[in-house]
Design a protein around this motif. Structure first.
Motif, PDB file in Angstrom:
ATOM      1  N   GLN A 162      -2.866 -15.173  -1.644  1.00  0.00           N
ATOM      2  CA  GLN A 162      -3.868 -14.635  -0.729  1.00  0.00           C
ATOM      3  C   GLN A 162      -3.483 -13.223  -0.274  1.00  0.00           C
ATOM      4  O   GLN A 162      -4.334 -12.340  -0.190  1.00  0.00           O
ATOM      5  CB  GLN A 162      -4.027 -15.560   0.478  1.00  0.00           C
ATOM      6  CG  GLN A 162      -5.108 -15.114   1.433  1.00  0.00           C
ATOM      7  CD  GLN A 162      -5.261 -16.063   2.611  1.00  0.00           C
ATOM      8  OE1 GLN A 162      -4.462 -16.986   2.774  1.00  0.00           O
ATOM      9  NE2 GLN A 162      -6.269 -15.837   3.413  1.00  0.00           N
ATOM     10  N   GLU A 163      -2.194 -13.000   0.003  1.00  0.00           N
ATOM     11  CA  GLU A 163      -1.764 -11.662   0.412  1.00  0.00           C
ATOM     12  C   GLU A 163      -1.959 -10.655  -0.717  1.00  0.00           C
ATOM     13  O   GLU A 163      -2.370  -9.520  -0.482  1.00  0.00           O
ATOM     14  CB  GLU A 163      -0.284 -11.695   0.839  1.00  0.00           C
ATOM     15  CG  GLU A 163      -0.034 -12.414   2.142  1.00  0.00           C
ATOM     16  CD  GLU A 163       1.449 -12.564   2.442  1.00  0.00           C
ATOM     17  OE1 GLU A 163       2.261 -12.532   1.490  1.00  0.00           O
ATOM     18  OE2 GLU A 163       1.785 -12.702   3.624  1.00  0.00           O
ATOM     19  N   GLN A 164      -1.670 -11.077  -1.952  1.00  0.00           N
ATOM     20  CA  GLN A 164      -1.864 -10.185  -3.080  1.00  0.00           C
ATOM     21  C   GLN A 164      -3.341  -9.810  -3.242  1.00  0.00           C
ATOM     22  O   GLN A 164      -3.675  -8.649  -3.504  1.00  0.00           O
ATOM     23  CB  GLN A 164      -1.355 -10.832  -4.370  1.00  0.00           C
ATOM     24  CG  GLN A 164       0.154 -10.934  -4.437  1.00  0.00           C
ATOM     25  CD  GLN A 164       0.619 -11.636  -5.698  1.00  0.00           C
ATOM     26  OE1 GLN A 164      -0.191 -11.997  -6.545  1.00  0.00           O
ATOM     27  NE2 GLN A 164       1.929 -11.833  -5.805  1.00  0.00           N
ATOM     28  N   GLN A 165      -4.231 -10.786  -3.049  1.00  0.00           N
ATOM     29  CA  GLN A 165      -5.659 -10.503  -3.145  1.00  0.00           C
ATOM     30  C   GLN A 165      -6.112  -9.550  -2.045  1.00  0.00           C
ATOM     31  O   GLN A 165      -6.937  -8.661  -2.274  1.00  0.00           O
ATOM     32  CB  GLN A 165      -6.465 -11.799  -3.101  1.00  0.00           C
ATOM     33  CG  GLN A 165      -6.343 -12.635  -4.342  1.00  0.00           C
ATOM     34  CD  GLN A 165      -7.073 -13.965  -4.218  1.00  0.00           C
ATOM     35  OE1 GLN A 165      -7.573 -14.311  -3.159  1.00  0.00           O
ATOM     36  NE2 GLN A 165      -7.107 -14.709  -5.319  1.00  0.00           N
ATOM     37  N   ASN A 210      -8.750  -1.353  -3.386  1.00  0.00           N
ATOM     38  CA  ASN A 210     -10.076  -1.036  -3.926  1.00  0.00           C
ATOM     39  C   ASN A 210     -10.941  -0.322  -2.897  1.00  0.00           C
ATOM     40  O   ASN A 210     -11.726   0.553  -3.238  1.00  0.00           O
ATOM     41  CB  ASN A 210     -10.776  -2.304  -4.413  1.00  0.00           C
ATOM     42  CG  ASN A 210     -10.146  -2.858  -5.673  1.00  0.00           C
ATOM     43  OD1 ASN A 210      -9.485  -2.133  -6.415  1.00  0.00           O
ATOM     44  ND2 ASN A 210     -10.338  -4.134  -5.912  1.00  0.00           N
ATOM     45  N   ILE A 211     -10.803  -0.713  -1.636  1.00  0.00           N
ATOM     46  CA  ILE A 211     -11.578  -0.068  -0.576  1.00  0.00           C
ATOM     47  C   ILE A 211     -11.130   1.377  -0.395  1.00  0.00           C
ATOM     48  O   ILE A 211     -11.951   2.279  -0.212  1.00  0.00           O
ATOM     49  CB  ILE A 211     -11.458  -0.854   0.745  1.00  0.00           C
ATOM     50  CG1 ILE A 211     -12.207  -2.170   0.630  1.00  0.00           C
ATOM     51  CG2 ILE A 211     -11.983  -0.039   1.916  1.00  0.00           C
ATOM     52  CD1 ILE A 211     -12.008  -3.103   1.797  1.00  0.00           C
ATOM     53  N   LEU A 212      -9.823   1.613  -0.475  1.00  0.00           N
ATOM     54  CA  LEU A 212      -9.310   2.972  -0.287  1.00  0.00           C
ATOM     55  C   LEU A 212      -9.651   3.882  -1.466  1.00  0.00           C
ATOM     56  O   LEU A 212      -9.677   5.096  -1.309  1.00  0.00           O
ATOM     57  CB  LEU A 212      -7.799   2.934  -0.068  1.00  0.00           C
ATOM     58  CG  LEU A 212      -7.351   2.289   1.247  1.00  0.00           C
ATOM     59  CD1 LEU A 212      -5.837   2.253   1.327  1.00  0.00           C
ATOM     60  CD2 LEU A 212      -7.922   3.025   2.433  1.00  0.00           C
ATOM     61  N   ILE A 232       0.867  -1.180   0.000  1.00  0.00           N
ATOM     62  CA  ILE A 232       0.000   0.000   0.000  1.00  0.00           C
ATOM     63  C   ILE A 232       0.898   1.222   0.000  1.00  0.00           C
ATOM     64  O   ILE A 232       1.852   1.279   0.771  1.00  0.00           O
ATOM     65  CB  ILE A 232      -0.934   0.008   1.225  1.00  0.00           C
ATOM     66  CG1 ILE A 232      -1.829  -1.210   1.185  1.00  0.00           C
ATOM     67  CG2 ILE A 232      -1.741   1.285   1.276  1.00  0.00           C
ATOM     68  CD1 ILE A 232      -2.730  -1.349   2.378  1.00  0.00           C
ATOM     69  N   PRO A 233       0.606   2.201  -0.870  1.00  0.00           N
ATOM     70  CA  PRO A 233       1.463   3.385  -0.907  1.00  0.00           C
ATOM     71  C   PRO A 233       1.561   4.030   0.464  1.00  0.00           C
ATOM     72  O   PRO A 233       0.561   4.269   1.125  1.00  0.00           O
ATOM     73  CB  PRO A 233       0.751   4.317  -1.894  1.00  0.00           C
ATOM     74  CG  PRO A 233      -0.120   3.426  -2.719  1.00  0.00           C
ATOM     75  CD  PRO A 233      -0.461   2.263  -1.852  1.00  0.00           C
ATOM     76  N   GLY A 234       2.789   4.282   0.861  1.00  0.00           N
ATOM     77  CA  GLY A 234       3.032   4.892   2.163  1.00  0.00           C
ATOM     78  C   GLY A 234       2.825   3.911   3.295  1.00  0.00           C
ATOM     79  O   GLY A 234       2.788   4.287   4.449  1.00  0.00           O
ATOM     80  N   GLY A 235       2.727   2.642   2.979  1.00  0.00           N
ATOM     81  CA  GLY A 235       2.429   1.658   3.993  1.00  0.00           C
ATOM     82  C   GLY A 235       3.644   0.964   4.552  1.00  0.00           C
ATOM     83  O   GLY A 235       3.542   0.011   5.304  1.00  0.00           O
ATOM     84  N   GLY A 236       4.833   1.370   4.190  1.00  0.00           N
ATOM     85  CA  GLY A 236       6.020   0.809   4.806  1.00  0.00           C
ATOM     86  C   GLY A 236       6.723  -0.201   3.932  1.00  0.00           C
ATOM     87  O   GLY A 236       7.635  -0.860   4.393  1.00  0.00           O
ATOM     88  N   SER A 237       6.361  -0.338   2.699  1.00  0.00           N
ATOM     89  CA  SER A 237       7.035  -1.268   1.811  1.00  0.00           C
ATOM     90  C   SER A 237       8.375  -0.687   1.409  1.00  0.00           C
ATOM     91  O   SER A 237       8.529   0.510   1.207  1.00  0.00           O
ATOM     92  CB  SER A 237       6.161  -1.527   0.578  1.00  0.00           C
ATOM     93  OG  SER A 237       6.905  -2.128  -0.437  1.00  0.00           O
TER      94      SER A 237
END
Length: 156
Positions: free
Chosen positions: A24-27, A34-36, A6-11
């Motif tokens: 499953q993690e990718q989904q 999509n929710i955001l 997620i952008p800005g999510g620590g990746s």
């Protein structure tokens, strides 16, 4: 709390990279993305209204009420048209009585007659439409097991 992907999510790669994740993690990451990315509020309320109308029209009560209201409106228009066609000739006894009245009284009597006939037709059409839609919907609901049974019960 940080979520990978997620952008800005620590990746480490800036959030756009799903490499190294399970299916499953990718989904899940795609679902959160999509929710955001929600549409504007007006689109959401429009969709909610459409869903509520669809649920109302799928219910037997909704179909019955809609058929009754539409039948009432069409019956009123039909009754108005038919009452305007049944004018009284001056040769009949009732026509002689109407021609002796002043113009204002003649118009009042004609409009009163048109209104009562229109309302009578509207009530009849509304009741017939509601009864037909309600009985058909109930028969469809009860007669789900087979098409032959449903067709036979519709004949009844």
């Amino acid at each position: 709390m940080s979520f990978p992907g997620i952008p800005g999510g620590g990746s480490a790669s800036g959030g756009g990279d799903l490499a190294g994740m399970s299916e499953q993690e990718q989904q899940m990451v795609k679902a959160v993305r999509n929710i955001l990315a929600l549409p504007p509020v007006s689109v959401v309320t429009d969709l909610l209204f459409v869903m509520q109308m669809q649920m109302a029209m799928d219910s037997c009560a909704g179909k019955t009420v809609a058929a009754g209201v539409v039948g009432f409106a069409l019956g009123g228009a039909f009754g108005l048209f038919m009452s305007s066609m049944s004018y009284d000739t001056p040769l009949s006894a009732q026509g002689q009585q109407l021609t002796n009245l002043p113009l204002r009284q003649q118009l009042r009597s004609g409009f009163r007659d048109m209104g009562s006939r229109s309302y009578s037709s509207a009530k009849s059409f509304g009741v017939i439409g509601a009864m037909f839609a309600g009985s058909e919907c109930c028969i469809e609901t009860v007669g789900k097991p087979g098409p032959f049974r449903n067709e036979c019960s519709n004949l009844a």
